[in-house]
Design a protein around this motif. Structure first.
Motif, PDB file in Angstrom:
ATOM      1  N   LYS A 555     -29.341  17.775 -34.233  1.00 12.22           N
ATOM      2  CA  LYS A 555     -29.593  19.217 -34.249  1.00 12.22           C
ATOM      3  C   LYS A 555     -28.373  19.996 -33.760  1.00 12.22           C
ATOM      4  O   LYS A 555     -28.002  21.027 -34.323  1.00 12.22           O
ATOM      5  CB  LYS A 555     -30.808  19.540 -33.382  1.00 12.22           C
ATOM      6  N   VAL A 556     -27.752  19.490 -32.672  1.00 10.13           N
ATOM      7  CA  VAL A 556     -26.573  20.161 -32.119  1.00 10.13           C
ATOM      8  C   VAL A 556     -25.429  20.142 -33.125  1.00 10.13           C
ATOM      9  O   VAL A 556     -24.733  21.154 -33.327  1.00 10.13           O
ATOM     10  CB  VAL A 556     -26.145  19.490 -30.797  1.00 10.13           C
ATOM     11  N   GLU A 557     -25.211  19.003 -33.778  1.00  6.20           N
ATOM     12  CA  GLU A 557     -24.142  18.886 -34.765  1.00  6.20           C
ATOM     13  C   GLU A 557     -24.364  19.835 -35.926  1.00  6.20           C
ATOM     14  O   GLU A 557     -23.446  20.489 -36.416  1.00  6.20           O
ATOM     15  CB  GLU A 557     -24.040  17.441 -35.262  1.00  6.20           C
ATOM     16  N   VAL A 558     -25.634  19.889 -36.394  1.00  9.40           N
ATOM     17  CA  VAL A 558     -25.951  20.784 -37.513  1.00  9.40           C
ATOM     18  C   VAL A 558     -25.716  22.233 -37.123  1.00  9.40           C
ATOM     19  O   VAL A 558     -25.133  23.019 -37.883  1.00  9.40           O
ATOM     20  CB  VAL A 558     -27.416  20.578 -37.964  1.00  9.40           C
ATOM     21  N   GLN A 559     -26.170  22.605 -35.913  1.00 10.73           N
ATOM     22  CA  GLN A 559     -25.993  23.976 -35.444  1.00 10.73           C
ATOM     23  C   GLN A 559     -24.515  24.308 -35.278  1.00 10.73           C
ATOM     24  O   GLN A 559     -24.067  25.405 -35.615  1.00 10.73           O
ATOM     25  CB  GLN A 559     -26.737  24.161 -34.112  1.00 10.73           C
TER      26      GLN A 559
END
Length: 794
Positions: A555-559
């Motif tokens: 999720k952090v990478e996508v954000q």
């Protein structure tokens, strides 16, 4: 596949459930004859068909196949030149109706889910041909299986009209007879009846000679005669003749319709086969949903890994899932544990799920479960074996085992329940080890259940053989039905007996009779079981934490990636817009100054004008360099938007305007603003804080505070609605045009793009209804052409 094995593993019951989910007789026949397959490519294709059916059912609901008839015998009759009956033609019409419904269903699914990969099913749907003319003609001509429509042909319509006229004349003549006073005494009842398809009246026996006519019948007592009066004989004859003509005309119509069907016999046959196959595939999909199944992954390495597998014939709400693997680290699995502990359920689950998978059916297990392909599955569970308890005798066991040893190959799967039971324990254990050694040497995948401690030791000491046990809770005297691979099970006979009330002195004496090494072995098993359970719990917890951490990382990478892309896009758009403005300004200034230079030649000040021109260009170039180094305007946000009060000045980012707060935010975060002469509501997420106090407009004193609009200082002469839906674009456009008109802009540009033209058409329709618009037109060359609309205000 061995039929006895199919019966033992209750494969036929799964097939029964599948048959119940089919709609047509043809699909039921296919389901009843469904057998496991052996070709890996074919199995994967059938599994994919089932998966596509599940996807389509979940997206679009069940397939509308109600009314699908079996027309194979009718098509065969057509092939030899025979004519079809009205019922057979109606059945063909029903098939064509179902074809139309199925095509509509597929089209709706494709339109609604155009990005789903349903290639196999769409190929079947696309090959169906509806044959509208044939369907329309059948339904026009035939009302029911016994009634042909009057308009089926011109001749039939005329015949039936003549029959109607003749029948009315007959009834009129007979009504005169039954109401006549001269005949009243002769009639038994004043009614008209039909005998032998001819109209008659009931006459008393004693007036037989007085009443002229033809006798067609008499009552049981003989007191009443049913006589056709001579006055209507001719009319009845005519009706009879018309009736014969009607039947002949109906036969002609049936022959014509049959000929029409014969012309399309090939496609009718193809449609029937396609619908049958689709019916069967969707029945597999419905079964998968009913049992909460997933598609298994198949391999050709003889590896089985079933994750959270459930026996499909047990209650899916209460059945305990099992995890079992075989073939990778070991080829023989020895399952131990008490009766009713789930050992036989485990055997049947492995065998039945393998059969279902090879038959193209989904299996009741979690995703990513793996199965392999076996030429045969041999199951020695006994003729009277139930899920809970083995009732097989030693002789019946050995008969099955001898047959298995004779026919099993390295591509087979062998299932033994209570191997070596039914005879002397020592001899039975030795015989069981010899059988397992024979199969293990041939590298045949084998799962066996037993109570013998010798076989537990055999599994511990033999490479490629693994122990497993069905967990049992001694405190509650109930099995948990969980399968633990890696440790042998403990019999728990002493603990169970004590729990049930057996006296301690008997239990102590029994323990003394056991050899000390056997007691130590049982204790070792208990320790291993406790250790295994603890390890499994810790492993599950670690895996859960690992999955959660991995999800958070993703999720952090996508954000992070999304923010980077947005930042890059915003900077790029800002730079492009700035350079565009500067370029236009430079060109315009250059053009104006050139014109001024030309004019100044007549006044003698050309050098001075050229000097001013150079100075202006230098200033603009400096501005351009400044913008290149810092594109982002600074904002002064000195106050939380939640704390704004009446009189504060804010900036509306969506409208690119300033406004004065009239009331604080409500529960939804909406703030009422005064922007020029207009009042509106805006959510605080679209605002940034500017400062307190009322807005003071240009050429306005604080005393008067006139509503003089200053929007022309900030309103853009163009609006971009590309990518918006029509309703969304019109909402944006309505607000933009109001602001532009109040700002006294002479004209504005609407950027809607070319695309399909739907957005442009909707915008033009809206512009026609705006009263303060003088005209609008499509952009010309250089303005954006058909991708923009130029609007001129009154």
């Amino acid at each position: 596949m061995n039929q006895k094995t199919l019966n033992t593993l209750e494969y036929n019951k799964i097939i029964g459930q599948l048959v119940d989910l089919t709609s047509s007789k043809m699909a039921k026949e296919i389901s009843m004859n469904l057998q496991p397959h052996y070709d890996l490519t074919y199995i994967r294709k059938k599994q994919q068909e089932t998966t596509e059916a599940v996807t389509m059912i979940l997206k679009r609901g069940s397939l509308p196949l109600g009314g699908l008839k079996d027309i194979r015998s009718s098509l065969k009759r057509l092939s030899i030149g025979g004519n079809l009956s009205m019922l057979e033609l109606l059945h063909i019409g029903e098939v064509l109706r179902v074809c139309s419904q199925v095509k509509s269903y597929a089209k709706g699914a494709k339109d609604a889910n155009q990005f789903l990969n349903l290639e196999l099913l769409y190929n079947l749907f696309d090959n169906i041909e509806v044959l509208h003319p044939l369907y329309k003609e059948i339904t026009r001509c035939i009302i029911s299986e016994e009634e042909m429509a009057d308009d089926a042909s011109r001749e039939l319509h005329q015949i039936r009209r003549q029959m109607k006229v003749s029948n009315e004349k007959i009834k009129e003549q007979l009504n005169r007879i039954i109401t006549s006073s001269s005949y009243k005494t002769m009639l038994q009842d004043p009614i008209i009846t039909i005998r032998n398809d001819r109209y008659c009246v009931p006459v008393k026996q004693e007036y037989r000679g007085s009443f002229k006519g033809m006798i067609h019948d008499q009552s049981a007592s003989g007191s009443t005669l049913f006589i056709e009066p001579m006055s209507v004989v001719e009319l009845n004859n005519k009706v009879k003749e018309l009736f014969t003509k009607e039947k002949q005309e109906i036969e002609k119509i049936l022959a014509r319709l049959s000929s029409f069907c014969y012309e399309h016999a090939f496609q009718l046959d193809a449609n029937t086969k396609l619908l049958t196959e689709i019916d069967f595939i969707f029945a597999k999909g419905e079964l998968s949903i009913a049992l909460n199944c997933t598609e298994p992954t198949f391999n050709d390495h003889k590896h089985i890994r079933i994750i959270k597998g459930r026996h499909p014939l047990l209650d899916q709400k209460t059945v305990v899932p099992i995890d079992i693997h075989l073939g990778q680290d070991f080829t023989t699995l020895m399952i131990t544990g008490p009766n009713t502990g789930g050992k036989t359920v485990t055997l049947k689950t492995v065998g039945l799920l393998t059969l279902m998978g090879q038959a193209g059916l989904h299996i009741p297990a979690s995703a990513n479960s793996q199965l392999s392909i076996f030429d045969h599955i041999f199951a020695d569970i006994g003729d009277e074996q139930s899920i809970e308890q083995s009732l097989s005798t030693f002789s019946s066991h050995m008969t099955n085992i001898i047959d298995i040893l004779a026919h099993a190959t390295e591509d087979s799967l062998v299932l033994f329940d209570e191997l070596g039971a039914g005879t002397d324990p020592t001899e039975g254990a030795a015989l069981a080890m010899a059988i397992l050694d024979n199969l293990h040497a041939k590298d045949i995948l084998t799962v066996a259940t037993t109570h013998y401690s010798e076989l537990k030791v055999y599994a511990l000491s033999t490479s490629g053989v693994e122990n497993a046990c069905c967990e049992f809770d001694v405190k509650t005297l109930r099995p948990t039905y969980r399968l633990l691979i890696g440790i042998p099970g403990k019999s728990n006979a002493f603990a169970i007996s004590k729990r049930l009330g057996l006296s301690d002195d008997i239990i102590d004496e029994a323990k003394q009779l056991l050899e000390q090494k056997e007691v130590r072995f049982e204790d070792l098993i208990t320790e291993l079981e406790i250790s295994k359970k603890t390890t499994l719990m810790e492993k599950e917890k670690a895996e859960r934490y690992s999955r959660e951490a991995e999800q958070l990382k993703e999720k952090v990478e996508v954000q992070k990636e999304k923010i980077a892309q947005q930042k890059e896009r915003i900077l790029k758009e800002a730079k492009e817009e700035a350079y565009k403005v500067l370029s236009l300004a430079k060109d315009k200034a250059d053009h104006i100054i050139k014109e001024m230079t030309k004019l100044s030649k007549h006044t003698g000040n050309a050098k001075e004008m050229e000097s001013h021109r150079s100075s202006l260009r230098s200033s603009i170039t400096s501005m351009e360099k400044g913008l290149s180094s810092s594109m982002k305007p600074k904002k002064n946000v000195t106050k939380s938007l939640k704390d704004v009060k009446a009189g504060d000045m804010v900036f509306v980012t969506t409208l690119n305007q300033k406004g004065t707060v009239l009331s604080p935010p409500n529960a939804k975060g909406d703030v009422q603003l005064q922007m020029g002469i207009m009042k509106t509501k805006v959510n605080i997420k679209d605002l940034s804080y500017v400062g307190g106090g009322d807005i003071t407009y240009k050429n306005q004193t604080p005393k008067t505070k006139k509503s003089v609009s200053s929007k022309s200082m900030s309103i853009s002469p163009e609006v971009d609605v590309r990518g918006c839906m029509v309703d969304e674009a019109l909402g944006i456009l309505d607000k933009f045009l109001d602001d532009a008109y109040l700002s006294h802009l002479p004209q504005v540009t609407i950027i809607h793009g070319k695309g399909t033209g739907a957005l442009r058409t909707g915008i033009h329709g809206f512009l026609r209804r705006v009263k303060y618009i003088k005209s609008f037109r499509i952009g010309s060359f250089g303005e954006g052409e058909s991708g923009v609309t130029i609007v001129e205000f009154k």
